[in-house]
Design an enzyme around this catalytic site. Structure first.
Site, PDB file in Angstrom:
ATOM      1  CB  THR A   1      -0.845   0.015   1.286  1.00  0.00           C
ATOM      2  OG1 THR A   1      -1.718  -1.088   1.237  1.00  0.00           O
ATOM      3  CG2 THR A   1      -1.633   1.293   1.440  1.00  0.00           C
TER       4      THR A   1
ATOM      5  CB  THR B   1      -4.162  -0.538  -0.760  1.00  0.00           C
ATOM      6  OG1 THR B   1      -3.506  -1.797  -0.680  1.00  0.00           O
ATOM      7  CG2 THR B   1      -5.537  -0.661  -0.134  1.00  0.00           C
TER       8      THR B   1
ATOM      9  NE  ARG C   1      -9.118  -7.018   4.143  1.00  0.00           N
ATOM     10  CZ  ARG C   1      -8.055  -6.225   4.074  1.00  0.00           C
ATOM     11  NH1 ARG C   1      -7.813  -5.529   2.989  1.00  0.00           N
ATOM     12  NH2 ARG C   1      -7.223  -6.120   5.088  1.00  0.00           N
TER      13      ARG C   1
ATOM     14  CB  THR D   1       1.571   0.300   5.157  1.00  0.00           C
ATOM     15  OG1 THR D   1       1.653  -0.811   4.255  1.00  0.00           O
ATOM     16  CG2 THR D   1       2.832   0.344   5.996  1.00  0.00           C
ATOM     17  N   GLY D   2      -0.033  -2.208   6.272  1.00  0.00           N
ATOM     18  CA  GLY D   2      -0.016  -3.443   7.043  1.00  0.00           C
ATOM     19  C   GLY D   2      -1.384  -4.080   7.095  1.00  0.00           C
TER      20      GLY D   2
HETATM   21  C1  SD4 Z   1      -5.114  -3.613   3.731  1.00  0.00           C
HETATM   22  N1  SD4 Z   1      -3.677  -2.012   4.763  1.00  0.00           N
HETATM   23  O1  SD4 Z   1      -5.925  -3.704   2.812  1.00  0.00           O
HETATM   24  C2  SD4 Z   1      -3.949  -2.700   3.529  1.00  0.00           C
HETATM   25  C3  SD4 Z   1      -2.802  -3.493   3.017  1.00  0.00           C
HETATM   26  C4  SD4 Z   1      -1.520  -2.835   3.285  1.00  0.00           C
HETATM   27  O2  SD4 Z   1       0.645  -2.839   3.508  1.00  0.00           O
HETATM   28  O3  SD4 Z   1      -1.377  -1.735   3.680  1.00  0.00           O
HETATM   29  N2  SD4 Z   1      -0.480  -3.454   3.196  1.00  0.00           N
HETATM   30  O4  SD4 Z   1      -5.190  -4.246   4.762  1.00  0.00           O
END
Ligand code: SD4
Length: 340
Positions: free
Chosen positions: A193, A211, A221, A244-245
């Site tokens: 992301t 993202t 989702r 992010t995450g």
């Molecule tokens: C998510 N936060 O869809 C995003 C994915 C992401 O680093 O940020 N990955 O959960």
């Protein structure tokens, strides 16, 4: 996973501006001391910061927008559009990895210094969801549009519907289908992301986040990235933060809003990010998500300080200012991937 932190680092030598940027290869190994690196610029504006290695070219585009007279919101929009349009970025926009049904579904949000915000979630077939989110902000009475409604709105604004599933992403999806094992590992090796924060010359804050979400997610989702307060938040009196995450963990904790609140209470951006990562760890340490949990935050404050912090190793971000140009920095982190 600790040996995965080699990347091309570009740095400014001497003067200001992208024309003076020189590419050089560096090993950016970071001491694993569990402390918070004090990232700080001189307080000069403007300042742009964005997540992951692809943030580097996104920063370039955003900076270009600023020096050509664009606003902070123009800058963050144009910046993250670079990642959205790049088929080699497999977690954003065009070329993003699909859900378990093979559909690329996109989430994005944008926020300006007056707390105006716009967002789209579960949007399919539009390459630049951030631009649609901006239109939601500017041309509707709402903050968030989702799915079919978001697509309809985008088409009404002249966006073109196109197939976002590249042959590479389709191939990876078919390979995943063989085992259908869901493990949303999020780290430097799969880029991820893009969240971008900007402090413009007038001292105003803006942010954008976009993202394709977690690869192989359930159809329908939605993660944290389009949610104001989770994936992105700013208060122009205080600072801005973005995530992010693993989106589920960031939503559970209202992550970015909480980072901004920590800055309001006087913490530096890096300390504020660390506090909320610690909170996420405490909430999740006995949770089923812990095995693959990664979260990272970036933050900037009104004084032009910036920082980042992640739960696990491997999170880096791109920073651009007038003093040191555009460069990558590693975030401090709480633990290595093999620790629990
Ligand atoms: C998510 N936060 O869809 C995003 C994915 C992401 O680093 O940020 N990955 O959960």
């Amino acid at each position: 996973m600790t040996n995965r932190r080699n990347f091309i680092k570009k740095t400014a030598l001497g003067t200001i501006g992208f024309s003076s940027l020189i590419a050089c290869k560096q090993d950016t190994k970071q001491a694993h001391d569990h402390s918070v690196t004090a990232h700080q610029n001189t307080g000069l504006k403007p300042l742009i910061i964005s997540t992951w290695k692809h943030g580097f070219s996104a920063n370039e585009a955003a900076w270009e927008t600023l020096i050509n007279g664009g606003s902070g919101i123009d800058a963050v929009e144009s910046g993250v559009m670079v990642s959205e349009g790049d088929p080699n970025e497999r977690s954003v926009g065009y070329g993003g990895l699909p859900d378990r049904e093979g559909k690329v579904t996109l989430d994005a949000c944008i926020m300006d210094h007056n707390s105006n915000c716009g967002s789209v979630s579960f949007l399919q077939g539009i390459k630049h969801p951030i631009a649609v989110a901006r239109k939601v902000m500017e041309d509707t009475p709402h903050v968030m549009l989702t799915g079919e409604g978001a697509l309809k709105f985008a088409l009404s604004k002249g966006f073109k519907e196109e197939n976002l599933l590249t042959p590479e992403s389709e191939k990876d999806w078919k390979k995943w289908l063989e085992k259908s094992n869901y493990e949303p590992i999020i780290n430097i090796e799969n880029h991820d992301t893009i969240s971008m924060l900007a402090l413009d010359e007038n001292g105003n804050l803006s942010g954008a986040c976009t993202t394709s979400g977690a690869a192989w997610k359930m159809h329908g989702r939605v993660g944290d990235s389009p949610i104001i307060g989770a994936g992105l938040f700013l208060d122009n009196a205080v600072g801005a933060a973005a995530a992010t995450g693993l989106g589920e963990a960031v939503i559970r904790t209202a992550g970015s809003a909480m980072v901004v609140e920590q800055m309001r209470m006087g913490k530096s951006p890096a300390e504020a990010c660390k506090t909320i990562v610690e909170r996420i760890y405490n909430i999740h340490k006995d949770h089923k998500d812990m095995a693959y949990l990664q979260v990272g935050f970036i933050a900037i404050n009104k004084q032009g300080q910036y920082g980042g912090y992640s739960l696990r190793s491997g999170f880096d971000f791109a920073v651009c200012d007038n003093t040191k140009g555009n460069r990558m920095e590693n975030a401090s982190f709480k633990m290595e991937w093999n620790e629990n």
